[in-house]
Design a protein around this motif. Structure first.
Motif, PDB file in Angstrom:
ATOM      1  N   GLY A 186       0.987  -0.943   0.150  1.00 42.56           N
ATOM      2  CA  GLY A 186       0.050   0.074   0.005  1.00 42.56           C
ATOM      3  C   GLY A 186       0.792   1.207   0.128  1.00 42.56           C
ATOM      4  O   GLY A 186       1.102   1.854   0.943  1.00 42.56           O
ATOM      5  N   GLU A 187       1.613   1.531  -1.084  1.00 38.37           N
ATOM      6  CA  GLU A 187       2.442   2.707  -1.107  1.00 38.37           C
ATOM      7  C   GLU A 187       1.910   3.697  -1.911  1.00 38.37           C
ATOM      8  O   GLU A 187       1.216   3.479  -3.186  1.00 38.37           O
ATOM      9  CB  GLU A 187       3.892   1.984  -1.668  1.00 38.37           C
ATOM     10  CG  GLU A 187       5.049   2.561  -1.071  1.00 38.37           C
ATOM     11  CD  GLU A 187       5.293   2.357   0.325  1.00 38.37           C
ATOM     12  OE1 GLU A 187       4.796   3.073   1.138  1.00 38.37           O
ATOM     13  OE2 GLU A 187       5.823   1.075   0.502  1.00 38.37           O
ATOM     14  N   HIS A 188       2.151   4.955  -1.463  1.00 33.37           N
ATOM     15  CA  HIS A 188       1.795   6.192  -2.324  1.00 33.37           C
ATOM     16  C   HIS A 188       0.146   6.255  -2.512  1.00 33.37           C
ATOM     17  O   HIS A 188      -0.474   6.666  -3.274  1.00 33.37           O
ATOM     18  CB  HIS A 188       2.510   6.403  -3.504  1.00 33.37           C
ATOM     19  CG  HIS A 188       3.821   6.805  -3.131  1.00 33.37           C
ATOM     20  ND1 HIS A 188       4.210   8.169  -2.854  1.00 33.37           N
ATOM     21  CD2 HIS A 188       5.223   6.180  -3.243  1.00 33.37           C
ATOM     22  CE1 HIS A 188       5.478   8.336  -2.839  1.00 33.37           C
ATOM     23  NE2 HIS A 188       6.010   7.064  -3.122  1.00 33.37           N
ATOM     24  N   THR A 189      -0.525   5.343  -1.577  1.00 31.07           N
ATOM     25  CA  THR A 189      -2.049   5.361  -1.477  1.00 31.07           C
ATOM     26  C   THR A 189      -2.636   6.162  -0.259  1.00 31.07           C
ATOM     27  O   THR A 189      -3.600   6.395  -0.282  1.00 31.07           O
ATOM     28  CB  THR A 189      -2.425   3.875  -1.396  1.00 31.07           C
ATOM     29  OG1 THR A 189      -1.845   3.213   0.111  1.00 31.07           O
ATOM     30  CG2 THR A 189      -2.236   2.933  -2.469  1.00 31.07           C
ATOM     31  N   ASP A 190      -1.970   6.463   0.710  1.00 29.94           N
ATOM     32  CA  ASP A 190      -2.280   7.168   1.694  1.00 29.94           C
ATOM     33  C   ASP A 190      -3.008   8.646   1.379  1.00 29.94           C
ATOM     34  O   ASP A 190      -4.111   8.885   2.031  1.00 29.94           O
ATOM     35  CB  ASP A 190      -1.414   7.053   3.142  1.00 29.94           C
ATOM     36  CG  ASP A 190       0.021   7.910   2.962  1.00 29.94           C
ATOM     37  OD1 ASP A 190       0.419   8.340   1.943  1.00 29.94           O
ATOM     38  OD2 ASP A 190       0.682   7.968   3.972  1.00 29.94           O
ATOM     39  N   TYR A 191      -2.149   9.272   0.793  1.00 28.61           N
ATOM     40  CA  TYR A 191      -2.647  10.795   0.463  1.00 28.61           C
ATOM     41  C   TYR A 191      -3.654  10.809  -0.470  1.00 28.61           C
ATOM     42  O   TYR A 191      -4.186  11.687  -0.945  1.00 28.61           O
ATOM     43  CB  TYR A 191      -1.470  11.663   0.144  1.00 28.61           C
ATOM     44  CG  TYR A 191      -0.533  11.111  -0.881  1.00 28.61           C
ATOM     45  CD1 TYR A 191      -0.726  11.227  -2.276  1.00 28.61           C
ATOM     46  CD2 TYR A 191       0.596  10.517  -0.475  1.00 28.61           C
ATOM     47  CE1 TYR A 191       0.105  10.865  -3.490  1.00 28.61           C
ATOM     48  CE2 TYR A 191       1.561  10.216  -1.431  1.00 28.61           C
ATOM     49  CZ  TYR A 191       1.380  10.290  -2.820  1.00 28.61           C
ATOM     50  OH  TYR A 191       2.257   9.821  -3.966  1.00 28.61           O
ATOM     51  N   CYS A 249       2.816  14.982   3.187  1.00 28.69           N
ATOM     52  CA  CYS A 249       2.635  13.526   3.510  1.00 28.69           C
ATOM     53  C   CYS A 249       1.146  13.090   4.114  1.00 28.69           C
ATOM     54  O   CYS A 249       0.342  13.918   4.250  1.00 28.69           O
ATOM     55  CB  CYS A 249       3.627  13.128   4.506  1.00 28.69           C
ATOM     56  SG  CYS A 249       3.229  13.711   6.269  1.00 28.69           S
ATOM     57  N   GLY A 250       1.003  11.789   3.899  1.00 26.84           N
ATOM     58  CA  GLY A 250      -0.430  11.138   4.259  1.00 26.84           C
ATOM     59  C   GLY A 250      -0.107  10.941   5.810  1.00 26.84           C
ATOM     60  O   GLY A 250       0.669  11.225   6.508  1.00 26.84           O
ATOM     61  N   ILE A 251      -1.051  10.084   6.263  1.00 25.11           N
ATOM     62  CA  ILE A 251      -1.115   9.865   7.621  1.00 25.11           C
ATOM     63  C   ILE A 251      -0.523   8.420   8.116  1.00 25.11           C
ATOM     64  O   ILE A 251      -0.297   8.283   9.292  1.00 25.11           O
ATOM     65  CB  ILE A 251      -2.597   9.796   8.074  1.00 25.11           C
ATOM     66  CG1 ILE A 251      -3.064   9.858   9.522  1.00 25.11           C
ATOM     67  CG2 ILE A 251      -3.386   8.675   7.285  1.00 25.11           C
ATOM     68  CD1 ILE A 251      -2.716  10.817  10.404  1.00 25.11           C
ATOM     69  N   MET A 252       0.061   7.682   6.926  1.00 20.92           N
ATOM     70  CA  MET A 252       0.384   6.252   7.429  1.00 20.92           C
ATOM     71  C   MET A 252       1.531   6.499   8.422  1.00 20.92           C
ATOM     72  O   MET A 252       1.301   5.472   9.275  1.00 20.92           O
ATOM     73  CB  MET A 252       1.099   5.650   5.967  1.00 20.92           C
ATOM     74  CG  MET A 252       1.666   4.361   6.448  1.00 20.92           C
ATOM     75  SD  MET A 252       2.339   3.155   5.149  1.00 20.92           S
ATOM     76  CE  MET A 252       3.303   4.434   4.051  1.00 20.92           C
ATOM     77  N   ASP A 253       2.586   6.925   8.195  1.00 20.85           N
ATOM     78  CA  ASP A 253       3.840   6.951   9.184  1.00 20.85           C
ATOM     79  C   ASP A 253       3.277   7.303  10.688  1.00 20.85           C
ATOM     80  O   ASP A 253       3.798   6.530  11.558  1.00 20.85           O
ATOM     81  CB  ASP A 253       4.953   7.622   8.748  1.00 20.85           C
ATOM     82  CG  ASP A 253       5.234   7.488   7.269  1.00 20.85           C
ATOM     83  OD1 ASP A 253       4.816   6.466   6.756  1.00 20.85           O
ATOM     84  OD2 ASP A 253       5.830   8.340   6.712  1.00 20.85           O
ATOM     85  N   ALA A 275       9.932  15.048  -5.766  1.00 19.33           N
ATOM     86  CA  ALA A 275       9.173  13.857  -6.630  1.00 19.33           C
ATOM     87  C   ALA A 275       8.031  13.747  -5.766  1.00 19.33           C
ATOM     88  O   ALA A 275       6.918  13.463  -6.271  1.00 19.33           O
ATOM     89  CB  ALA A 275      10.058  12.962  -6.803  1.00 19.33           C
ATOM     90  N   TYR A 276       8.136  13.640  -4.354  1.00 17.83           N
ATOM     91  CA  TYR A 276       6.816  13.059  -3.797  1.00 17.83           C
ATOM     92  C   TYR A 276       5.877  14.277  -3.741  1.00 17.83           C
ATOM     93  O   TYR A 276       4.577  13.698  -4.162  1.00 17.83           O
ATOM     94  CB  TYR A 276       7.384  13.316  -2.009  1.00 17.83           C
ATOM     95  CG  TYR A 276       6.262  12.607  -1.251  1.00 17.83           C
ATOM     96  CD1 TYR A 276       6.072  11.322  -0.971  1.00 17.83           C
ATOM     97  CD2 TYR A 276       5.024  13.195  -0.885  1.00 17.83           C
ATOM     98  CE1 TYR A 276       5.223  10.654  -0.228  1.00 17.83           C
ATOM     99  CE2 TYR A 276       4.276  12.873   0.228  1.00 17.83           C
ATOM    100  CZ  TYR A 276       4.154  11.409   0.417  1.00 17.83           C
ATOM    101  OH  TYR A 276       3.165  11.049   1.235  1.00 17.83           O
ATOM    102  N   ARG A 277       6.175  15.546  -3.890  1.00 16.58           N
ATOM    103  CA  ARG A 277       5.143  16.558  -3.927  1.00 16.58           C
ATOM    104  C   ARG A 277       4.521  16.387  -5.427  1.00 16.58           C
ATOM    105  O   ARG A 277       3.461  16.792  -5.570  1.00 16.58           O
ATOM    106  CB  ARG A 277       5.982  17.851  -4.027  1.00 16.58           C
ATOM    107  CG  ARG A 277       5.759  18.572  -2.674  1.00 16.58           C
ATOM    108  CD  ARG A 277       6.627  20.057  -2.720  1.00 16.58           C
ATOM    109  NE  ARG A 277       7.925  19.913  -2.149  1.00 16.58           N
ATOM    110  CZ  ARG A 277       8.301  19.543  -0.990  1.00 16.58           C
ATOM    111  NH1 ARG A 277       7.196  19.773  -0.081  1.00 16.58           N
ATOM    112  NH2 ARG A 277       9.291  19.458  -0.395  1.00 16.58           N
TER     113      ARG A 277
HETATM  114  C1  GLA Z   1       6.354   8.624   3.019  1.00 15.26           C
HETATM  115  C2  GLA Z   1       5.197   9.397   3.303  1.00 15.26           C
HETATM  116  C3  GLA Z   1       3.713   8.657   3.753  1.00 15.26           C
HETATM  117  C4  GLA Z   1       3.525   7.845   2.455  1.00 15.26           C
HETATM  118  C5  GLA Z   1       4.806   7.109   1.818  1.00 15.26           C
HETATM  119  C6  GLA Z   1       4.361   6.340   0.588  1.00 15.26           C
HETATM  120  O1  GLA Z   1       6.670   7.667   3.908  1.00 15.26           O
HETATM  121  O2  GLA Z   1       5.362  10.195   4.696  1.00 15.26           O
HETATM  122  O3  GLA Z   1       2.616   9.368   3.865  1.00 15.26           O
HETATM  123  O4  GLA Z   1       2.880   8.575   1.538  1.00 15.26           O
HETATM  124  O5  GLA Z   1       5.677   7.929   1.738  1.00 15.26           O
HETATM  125  O6  GLA Z   1       3.625   5.319   0.905  1.00 15.26           O
END
Ligand code: GLA
Length: 367
Positions: free
Chosen positions: A20-25, A154-158, A206-208
């Protein structure tokens, strides 16, 4: 005689994401595991109205008057994660007490194992100093600190994984409802993380860009709240209108969400072969459609897949360096470690740090 100041210790774990990568946002699904490595903050009261912050990993002590924290801007240094959290706490009405925070990270910094979230969450606990906030509020305020103060969308996952970690379990998190269920890890396998020891500079820009490309794809579906609401059939129907790159990003997100669901079902029936296959599919999609892998990550994955007892392997975290995660039979871990290390050393002249993960509890006071 004056009594020595009362010292307390707070710990928050890093995480490794199974799938589940780059799905949180994009309001999708993720399945992280909290690690036994993380960040410890030792807190003690301070005399003047200031916050002292230091870290074993970086030289120097920094001092911030408590009354300037609410209006501070990012400094560009690691301490921003602490300051951002302090600022969010003030906004929630928390009266910060003068304190000395000494930070020590056991999770490698910048290695894709959420050292930042571990720092944010452990700092939040230290600054709260026993005052309680709901766990979800802690995760969210730390995410806001990173988005608004540090400037990383970032998303909320971490942060969520760092707060809600559980022993022996992975966390299936629905990033739309922000609710989770715990998922047992099948017996007999280890979650093995291999660190490329590289971090390519384009990572945060690249994330942005990926966040923006997903938004662009979504803009072709008026009325839908996120890519979570777009099906593969919808995407195919609109494929002529959507430019190639956002189309590929959206395809990754939609298929990755399905893979998380399939991985969950496979984990429930102890189907390691299916879990492994899904991890490899996830990697290929991140490599080709989402384009966040790099040569070193691909090499570690491709090499892992030639080794005995390996069910699956993929990059984990944001990408552009950092770590891979593999599911490896317990009996095969030693040989895996040896062979992967030798191959990587021969190819890149670097020794990959390899960790066998122990799924661990979330953030807490430890002394
Ligand atoms: C980073 C971000 C997370 C998530 C991952 C990719 O760790 O902080 O919110 O988007 O990248 O899955």
């Amino acid at each position: 005689m004056a009594r020595p100041p009362r010292v307390k210790k707070w710990f928050a774990p890093g995480r490794v994401n199974l799938i589940g990568e780059h799905t949180d946002y994009n309001m999708g699904f993720v399945m992280p595991v909290a690690l036994d490595m993380g960040c410890t903050v030792r807190s003690s009261p301070a005399r003047r109205k200031v916050l002292h912050v230091s870290s074993k990993q970086f030289p120097g002590e920094m001092i911030f008057p408590l009354d300037v924290i609410p209006s501070m801007r990012r400094t560009g240094a690691w301490v921003d994660y602490v300051l951002g959290v302090a600022q969010q706490l003030v906004r929630l009405g928390v009266d910060l007490a003068p304190a000395k925070l000494e930070i020590d990270a056991s999770v490698p910094t910048g290695g894709g194992l959420s050292s930042s979230a571990a720092l944010e969450v452990s700092s939040a606990l230290a600054l709260l100093d026993g005052r309680t906030l709901p766990d979800l509020e802690i995760a969210r305020l730390c995410q806001r600190a990173e988005r608004e103060f540090v400037g990383m969308p970032c998303g909320i996952m971490d942060q969520y994984a760092s707060v809600f970690g559980a022993e022996h379990k992975a966390i299936l998190l629905d990033c739309r409802s922000i609710t989770h269920e715990y998922v047992p890890i099948p017996d007999g396998v280890e979650i093995v993380v291999a660190n490329t020891m590289v971090k390519h500079e384009l990572g945060s820009s690249a994330y942005r860009q990926r966040v923006a490309e997903c938004q662009e794809a979504l803009s072709h579906f008026p009325g839908r709240e996120s890519l979570r609401d777009v099906t593969l059939a919808d995407l195919e129907r609109a494929s002529r209108q959507i430019p190639e790159i956002p189309l590929a990003r959206a395809r990754h997100v939609i298929l990755e969400n399905q893979r998380v669901q399939d991985f969950l079902a496979a984990a429930r029936r102890n189907d390691l072969a299916a879990m492994g296959r899904l991890m490899v599919e996830s990697h290929r999609s991140l490599q080709h459609d989402y384009e966040v892998s790099c040569e070193e990550l691909d090499f570690l994955v491709d090499t892992a897949l030639t080794l005995d007892g390996v069910h699956g392997s993929r990059m984990t975290g944001g990408g552009f360096g950092g770590c891979t995660v593999s599911l490896v039979d317990r009996s095969a871990v030693d040989a895996f470690r040896e062979r992967l290390t030798t191959a990587y050393q021969q190819r890149y002249g670097l020794t990959p740090a390899i960790y066998t993960c122990t799924p661990s509890a979330g953030a807490r006071r430890i002394a």
